[in-house]
Write a protein that holds these residues in place. Structure first.
Motif, PDB file in Angstrom:
ATOM      1  N   MET A   5      10.577  42.965  54.080  1.00  0.00           N
ATOM      2  CA  MET A   5      11.146  41.645  54.331  1.00  0.00           C
ATOM      3  C   MET A   5      10.120  40.729  55.003  1.00  0.00           C
ATOM      4  N   ILE A   6       9.366  41.283  55.935  1.00  0.00           N
ATOM      5  CA  ILE A   6       8.331  40.496  56.601  1.00  0.00           C
ATOM      6  C   ILE A   6       7.239  40.109  55.606  1.00  0.00           C
ATOM      7  N   ALA A   7       6.854  41.041  54.742  1.00  0.00           N
ATOM      8  CA  ALA A   7       5.842  40.740  53.732  1.00  0.00           C
ATOM      9  C   ALA A   7       6.334  39.665  52.768  1.00  0.00           C
ATOM     10  N   ILE A   8       7.597  39.729  52.381  1.00  0.00           N
ATOM     11  CA  ILE A   8       8.163  38.703  51.497  1.00  0.00           C
ATOM     12  C   ILE A   8       8.173  37.348  52.195  1.00  0.00           C
ATOM     13  N   LEU A   9       8.578  37.337  53.455  1.00  0.00           N
ATOM     14  CA  LEU A   9       8.600  36.091  54.223  1.00  0.00           C
ATOM     15  C   LEU A   9       7.194  35.501  54.363  1.00  0.00           C
ATOM     16  N   MET A  10       6.219  36.348  54.670  1.00  0.00           N
ATOM     17  CA  MET A  10       4.838  35.869  54.793  1.00  0.00           C
ATOM     18  C   MET A  10       4.305  35.359  53.458  1.00  0.00           C
ATOM     19  N   THR A  11       4.647  36.052  52.379  1.00  0.00           N
ATOM     20  CA  THR A  11       4.211  35.629  51.048  1.00  0.00           C
ATOM     21  C   THR A  11       4.818  34.278  50.689  1.00  0.00           C
ATOM     22  N   LEU A  12       6.104  34.111  50.949  1.00  0.00           N
ATOM     23  CA  LEU A  12       6.744  32.823  50.670  1.00  0.00           C
ATOM     24  C   LEU A  12       6.132  31.712  51.511  1.00  0.00           C
ATOM     25  N   GLY A  13       5.815  32.015  52.758  1.00  0.00           N
ATOM     26  CA  GLY A  13       5.147  31.026  53.612  1.00  0.00           C
ATOM     27  C   GLY A  13       3.796  30.622  53.063  1.00  0.00           C
ATOM     28  N   ARG A  14       3.015  31.595  52.636  1.00  0.00           N
ATOM     29  CA  ARG A  14       1.694  31.293  52.072  1.00  0.00           C
ATOM     30  C   ARG A  14       1.810  30.491  50.784  1.00  0.00           C
ATOM     31  N   LEU A  15       2.769  30.860  49.938  1.00  0.00           N
ATOM     32  CA  LEU A  15       2.975  30.096  48.700  1.00  0.00           C
ATOM     33  C   LEU A  15       3.419  28.669  49.002  1.00  0.00           C
ATOM     34  N   LEU A  16       4.287  28.514  49.981  1.00  0.00           N
ATOM     35  CA  LEU A  16       4.755  27.185  50.358  1.00  0.00           C
ATOM     36  C   LEU A  16       3.609  26.327  50.887  1.00  0.00           C
ATOM     37  N   VAL A  17       2.752  26.916  51.708  1.00  0.00           N
ATOM     38  CA  VAL A  17       1.578  26.174  52.202  1.00  0.00           C
ATOM     39  C   VAL A  17       0.717  25.737  51.027  1.00  0.00           C
ATOM     40  N   THR A  18       0.487  26.638  50.080  1.00  0.00           N
ATOM     41  CA  THR A  18      -0.339  26.312  48.917  1.00  0.00           C
ATOM     42  C   THR A  18       0.281  25.193  48.088  1.00  0.00           C
ATOM     43  N   VAL A  19       1.582  25.256  47.850  1.00  0.00           N
ATOM     44  CA  VAL A  19       2.265  24.222  47.058  1.00  0.00           C
ATOM     45  C   VAL A  19       2.208  22.877  47.768  1.00  0.00           C
ATOM     46  N   VAL A  20       2.438  22.862  49.072  1.00  0.00           N
ATOM     47  CA  VAL A  20       2.397  21.600  49.829  1.00  0.00           C
ATOM     48  C   VAL A  20       1.001  21.000  49.779  1.00  0.00           C
ATOM     49  N   VAL A  21      -0.023  21.835  49.919  1.00  0.00           N
ATOM     50  CA  VAL A  21      -1.403  21.337  49.859  1.00  0.00           C
ATOM     51  C   VAL A  21      -1.706  20.759  48.484  1.00  0.00           C
ATOM     52  N   VAL A  22      -1.305  21.448  47.435  1.00  0.00           N
ATOM     53  CA  VAL A  22      -1.555  20.958  46.072  1.00  0.00           C
ATOM     54  C   VAL A  22      -0.857  19.620  45.850  1.00  0.00           C
ATOM     55  N   ILE A  23       0.385  19.511  46.270  1.00  0.00           N
ATOM     56  CA  ILE A  23       1.116  18.250  46.111  1.00  0.00           C
ATOM     57  C   ILE A  23       0.449  17.133  46.907  1.00  0.00           C
ATOM     58  N   LYS A  24       0.081  17.433  48.141  1.00  0.00           N
ATOM     59  CA  LYS A  24      -0.532  16.411  48.994  1.00  0.00           C
ATOM     60  C   LYS A  24      -1.871  15.943  48.416  1.00  0.00           C
ATOM     61  N   VAL A  25      -2.683  16.868  47.956  1.00  0.00           N
ATOM     62  CA  VAL A  25      -4.000  16.493  47.427  1.00  0.00           C
ATOM     63  C   VAL A  25      -3.869  15.743  46.102  1.00  0.00           C
ATOM     64  N   THR A  26      -2.921  16.118  45.262  1.00  0.00           N
ATOM     65  CA  THR A  26      -2.811  15.447  43.964  1.00  0.00           C
ATOM     66  C   THR A  26      -2.090  14.101  44.049  1.00  0.00           C
ATOM     67  N   ARG A  27      -1.053  14.003  44.870  1.00  0.00           N
ATOM     68  CA  ARG A  27      -0.287  12.754  44.937  1.00  0.00           C
ATOM     69  C   ARG A  27      -0.902  11.715  45.856  1.00  0.00           C
ATOM     70  N   PHE A  28      -1.566  12.150  46.918  1.00  0.00           N
ATOM     71  CA  PHE A  28      -2.087  11.218  47.915  1.00  0.00           C
ATOM     72  C   PHE A  28      -3.611  11.258  47.990  1.00  0.00           C
ATOM     73  N   ARG A  29      -4.242  11.604  46.886  1.00  0.00           N
ATOM     74  CA  ARG A  29      -5.695  11.757  46.853  1.00  0.00           C
ATOM     75  C   ARG A  29      -6.418  10.485  47.289  1.00  0.00           C
ATOM     76  N   GLU A  30      -5.955   9.340  46.831  1.00  0.00           N
ATOM     77  CA  GLU A  30      -6.662   8.088  47.111  1.00  0.00           C
ATOM     78  C   GLU A  30      -6.518   7.646  48.561  1.00  0.00           C
ATOM     79  N   THR A  31      -5.549   8.191  49.296  1.00  0.00           N
ATOM     80  CA  THR A  31      -5.375   7.792  50.694  1.00  0.00           C
ATOM     81  C   THR A  31      -6.162   8.657  51.660  1.00  0.00           C
TER      82      THR A  31
END
Length: 109
Positions: A5-31
């Motif tokens: 359960m801890i490994a699943i939680l950590m994995t979901l956290g890491r995936l969420l960080v990656t998704v947020v970074v990708v969205i932020k870099v692609t949508r707000f690149r010019e800012t």
């Protein structure tokens, strides 16, 4: 069971960080400036690459340097953000001074 359960939680956290970074870099690149984008790239990349390490359940040399690169990525992002904020504040002060001068010349202040 708890370990999985801890490994699943950590994995979901890491995936969420990656998704947020990708969205932020692609949508707000010019800012963002280059330092911010590079730092976020390091954060997203190392966050994603540490997922296999979570499931190995044993230490690897990747743990240490991935955490180091992640730390430098966060540091680069924060430095870039600080630089951008200072430039923005400077521009706002200049605009406020210009507006104040204009209003004073028209007798409005």
């Amino acid at each position: 069971m708890i370990d999985n359960m801890i490994a699943i939680l950590m994995t979901l956290g890491r995936l969420l960080v990656t998704v947020v970074v990708v969205i932020k870099v692609t949508r707000f690149r010019e800012t963002m400036n280059g330092l911010e984008r590079t730092g976020l790239g390091f954060v997203g990349g190392t966050s994603f690459l540490t997922i296999p390490v979570i499931w190995q359940r044993e230490g690897s040399p990747f743990d240490l340097w991935a955490a180091t690169i992640l730390t430098f990525g966060v540091l680069m992002f924060l430095i870039g953000r600080t630089i951008r904020d200072r430039k923005h504040d400077k521009a706002n002060r200049a605009a406020a001074n210009e507006a104040r001068g204009y209003l004073q010349s028209r007798g409005k202040l």
